[in-house]
Write a protein that holds these residues in place. Sequence first.
Motif, mmCIF file in Angstrom:
data_model
loop_
_atom_site.group_PDB
_atom_site.id
_atom_site.type_symbol
_atom_site.label_atom_id
_atom_site.label_comp_id
_atom_site.label_asym_id
_atom_site.label_seq_id
_atom_site.Cartn_x
_atom_site.Cartn_y
_atom_site.Cartn_z
ATOM 1 N N GLN A 22 1.125 -0.491 0.187
ATOM 2 C CA GLN A 22 -0.319 -0.143 -0.647
ATOM 3 C C GLN A 22 0.967 1.431 0.030
ATOM 4 O OE1 GLN A 22 -3.340 0.432 -0.812
ATOM 5 N NE2 GLN A 22 -3.849 2.451 0.264
ATOM 6 N N ARG A 23 1.752 1.119 1.210
ATOM 7 C CA ARG A 23 2.592 2.511 1.267
ATOM 8 C C ARG A 23 4.317 2.510 -0.391
ATOM 9 N NH1 ARG A 23 0.847 0.498 5.319
ATOM 10 N NH2 ARG A 23 2.502 -0.193 6.293
ATOM 11 N N ILE A 24 4.067 3.304 -0.976
ATOM 12 C CA ILE A 24 5.130 3.988 -2.099
ATOM 13 C C ILE A 24 5.840 4.756 -1.632
ATOM 14 C CG2 ILE A 24 5.549 3.290 -3.934
ATOM 15 C CD1 ILE A 24 3.438 1.096 -4.656
ATOM 16 N N VAL A 25 7.243 5.030 -1.675
ATOM 17 C CA VAL A 25 7.945 5.593 -2.075
ATOM 18 C C VAL A 25 8.635 5.281 -3.210
ATOM 19 C CG1 VAL A 25 9.938 6.529 -1.110
ATOM 20 C CG2 VAL A 25 8.708 6.174 0.485
ATOM 21 N N ILE A 26 8.782 7.045 -3.731
ATOM 22 C CA ILE A 26 9.754 6.488 -5.542
ATOM 23 C C ILE A 26 10.775 7.786 -5.293
ATOM 24 C CG2 ILE A 26 9.329 7.296 -7.583
ATOM 25 C CD1 ILE A 26 5.724 7.108 -6.568
ATOM 26 N N THR A 27 12.205 7.012 -5.508
ATOM 27 C CA THR A 27 12.932 8.524 -4.413
ATOM 28 C C THR A 27 13.782 8.569 -6.380
ATOM 29 O OG1 THR A 27 14.699 8.804 -3.792
ATOM 30 C CG2 THR A 27 14.464 6.736 -4.220
ATOM 31 N N CYS A 28 14.749 9.346 -6.783
ATOM 32 C CA CYS A 28 15.710 9.791 -7.954
ATOM 33 C C CYS A 28 17.350 10.305 -7.242
ATOM 34 C CB CYS A 28 14.989 10.426 -8.894
ATOM 35 S SG CYS A 28 14.666 12.619 -8.230
ATOM 36 N N VAL A 57 10.559 11.325 -2.584
ATOM 37 C CA VAL A 57 11.216 11.726 -1.925
ATOM 38 C C VAL A 57 12.236 11.645 -2.360
ATOM 39 C CG1 VAL A 57 12.972 11.799 0.477
ATOM 40 C CG2 VAL A 57 10.171 10.244 0.474
ATOM 41 N N THR A 58 12.642 13.352 -2.336
ATOM 42 C CA THR A 58 13.803 14.420 -3.015
ATOM 43 C C THR A 58 15.060 13.398 -2.282
ATOM 44 O OG1 THR A 58 13.562 15.895 -3.365
ATOM 45 C CG2 THR A 58 13.335 14.951 -5.441
ATOM 46 N N PRO A 59 16.353 13.661 -2.314
ATOM 47 C CA PRO A 59 17.688 14.023 -1.412
ATOM 48 C C PRO A 59 17.696 15.353 -1.537
ATOM 49 C CG PRO A 59 18.604 12.240 -3.478
ATOM 50 C CD PRO A 59 17.022 12.829 -3.958
ATOM 51 N N ASP A 60 17.783 16.055 -2.171
ATOM 52 C CA ASP A 60 17.610 17.649 -2.167
ATOM 53 C C ASP A 60 16.997 18.354 -3.167
ATOM 54 O OD1 ASP A 60 19.148 16.892 -4.284
ATOM 55 O OD2 ASP A 60 20.938 17.652 -4.213
ATOM 56 N N MET A 61 16.693 19.847 -2.496
ATOM 57 C CA MET A 61 15.957 20.715 -3.535
ATOM 58 C C MET A 61 15.321 20.752 -5.293
ATOM 59 S SD MET A 61 13.831 22.740 -1.376
ATOM 60 C CE MET A 61 14.103 24.116 -2.865
ATOM 61 N N ALA A 62 14.729 20.327 -5.658
ATOM 62 C CA ALA A 62 14.217 20.867 -7.223
ATOM 63 C C ALA A 62 14.472 22.359 -7.667
ATOM 64 C CB ALA A 62 12.699 19.945 -7.656
ATOM 65 N N PRO A 63 15.249 22.435 -8.783
ATOM 66 C CA PRO A 63 15.272 23.689 -9.072
ATOM 67 C C PRO A 63 14.623 24.377 -9.695
ATOM 68 C CG PRO A 63 16.344 22.157 -11.029
ATOM 69 C CD PRO A 63 15.834 21.706 -9.968
ATOM 70 N N LYS A 64 14.562 25.580 -9.065
ATOM 71 C CA LYS A 64 12.980 26.488 -9.418
ATOM 72 C C LYS A 64 12.654 26.374 -10.439
ATOM 73 C CE LYS A 64 11.984 30.936 -7.315
ATOM 74 N NZ LYS A 64 11.217 29.853 -6.577
ATOM 75 N N LEU A 109 20.896 10.186 2.146
ATOM 76 C CA LEU A 109 19.715 9.103 1.584
ATOM 77 C C LEU A 109 19.366 7.759 1.060
ATOM 78 C CD1 LEU A 109 16.377 9.881 1.702
ATOM 79 C CD2 LEU A 109 16.066 10.580 -0.614
ATOM 80 N N GLY A 110 20.691 7.207 0.724
ATOM 81 C CA GLY A 110 21.022 6.515 -0.073
ATOM 82 C C GLY A 110 21.460 5.594 1.717
ATOM 83 N N GLU A 111 22.112 6.269 3.035
ATOM 84 C CA GLU A 111 22.305 5.504 4.170
ATOM 85 C C GLU A 111 20.792 5.239 5.012
ATOM 86 O OE1 GLU A 111 24.358 8.559 6.210
ATOM 87 O OE2 GLU A 111 25.786 8.446 4.301
ATOM 88 N N LEU A 112 19.841 5.872 4.217
ATOM 89 C CA LEU A 112 19.042 5.629 4.805
ATOM 90 C C LEU A 112 18.116 4.349 3.938
ATOM 91 C CD1 LEU A 112 16.036 8.945 5.784
ATOM 92 C CD2 LEU A 112 17.575 7.198 7.488
ATOM 93 N N VAL A 113 18.148 4.115 3.286
ATOM 94 C CA VAL A 113 17.327 3.052 1.814
ATOM 95 C C VAL A 113 17.754 1.920 2.419
ATOM 96 C CG1 VAL A 113 17.352 2.389 -0.138
ATOM 97 C CG2 VAL A 113 16.554 4.996 0.850
ATOM 98 N N ALA A 114 19.336 1.886 2.587
ATOM 99 C CA ALA A 114 19.997 0.950 2.584
ATOM 100 C C ALA A 114 20.317 -0.313 3.145
ATOM 101 C CB ALA A 114 22.060 1.282 3.240
ATOM 102 N N PRO A 115 19.651 -0.020 4.629
ATOM 103 C CA PRO A 115 18.857 -0.998 5.298
ATOM 104 C C PRO A 115 17.899 -0.549 5.279
ATOM 105 C CG PRO A 115 19.764 1.134 6.830
ATOM 106 C CD PRO A 115 19.939 1.406 5.467
ATOM 107 N N LEU A 116 17.202 -0.456 4.699
ATOM 108 C CA LEU A 116 15.022 -0.802 4.934
ATOM 109 C C LEU A 116 14.983 -2.050 4.313
ATOM 110 C CD1 LEU A 116 13.889 2.732 3.529
ATOM 111 C CD2 LEU A 116 14.101 1.844 6.422
#
Length: 360
Positions: A22-28, A57-64, A109-116
């Motif tokens: 049900q709960r899905i994260v998409i990252t880039c 969830v993005t690691p940092d801000m998108a450009p304006k 963000l990679g350090e968070l994703v790795a152990p999940l």
Amino acid sequence: MINYIIDQTTIERLRALINGVQRIVITCHKSPDGDALGSTLALCHVLRRLGKEATVVTPDMAPKSLEFIPGLRDLVVFTRQELRAKHILNDAQLIFCLDFNSLHRIDRLGELVAPLKAKRVLIDHHLNPEDIFDVVISHPEVSSTCELVFRVLLQLGMLQFIDRQTASCLYVGMTTDTGGFAYSCDSPEFYEIMSLIMRRRIDRVFLYNKAMNTFSADSLRLQGYAISQKMQLFPEQGASLIALTKEELERYNYSRGDTESLVNKPLAIPGIYWSVFLREDADKIKVSCRSQGSFSVSDICARYFNGGGHENAAGGDFIGTMDEAVAKFHQVLADLFPDVPAQPVEQQSQQDNNNENEIE
Ligand code: 5GP
Ligand code: MN
């Protein structure tokens, strides 16, 4: 006809994974570009239409400059909303990794994703993906991750979920990753997909202008300065170098995205087939490379700048001063072209050469 290039067993595994959660994260990747944001947001729209709780969830801000992409305001930006991002990630049952091939491309963000425990699905068009994904959809031969997301949805039999908003997101990535249909789009199937995107009645002129032709006055002035004052040409090696220091960037009120297409510009000059752009960031020198033909800048970025990418568009980082980064570029020239002295040709003398040719 659009061929099914993704192994159908992989597609069925993906379908089962999506159906079971049900709960899905998409990252880039960090410093997200049009393809990273277009592909994640497109997939997010579709998953929500399927009734899933999907979050980008993005690691940092998108450009304006990319704020026009539909759905961008919903992004969870890790550097801005760290606690919220952590919570959403820990809660996720499935994680889509789009437009990058290795966890170090998503920074902390990679350090968070790795152990999940959640399963990880890769959808990407960079070479050599890391061996950490449960489902791998990696096709370096396609134009963009957006094209690949379209192909995934096609093979899942979900084209009916691509509405105008989703099609707009996909259009942005297919446009920006091909430099406005200039490269990486020789396959007739690219246009067949584009025709299906056009059928969703996207506002193509608006999207194209926003994605390709919109710059602030500061950005245009900075690019003008970079080309007129800072571009060094090495015709014997077919190379160009532009290096901008922090002080120079600040002079033009630099904000992220302002130098987005600058590295491509020197390739307009006959005889220049690879281009390097060095930009001094807070903690490193960001390296950006482009090339034409079979000259691989991803090899150069991997070997000298701790990076990689595609054959004709690659990047990396350099830790050190700008002078040291420029020295490294000269080392690349010396290694690749040992018999040619690495002297830049000044613009004035080039002009003189042209005039001489005309007189003859
Ligand atoms: P850009 O020059 O637009 O920043 O990046 C062009 C391409 O180079 C990106 O699509 C990505 O494939 C690659 N790239 C850019 N920066 C890095 C980096 O730091 N590491 C790696 N591995 N690839 C990069
Ligand atoms: Mn891409």
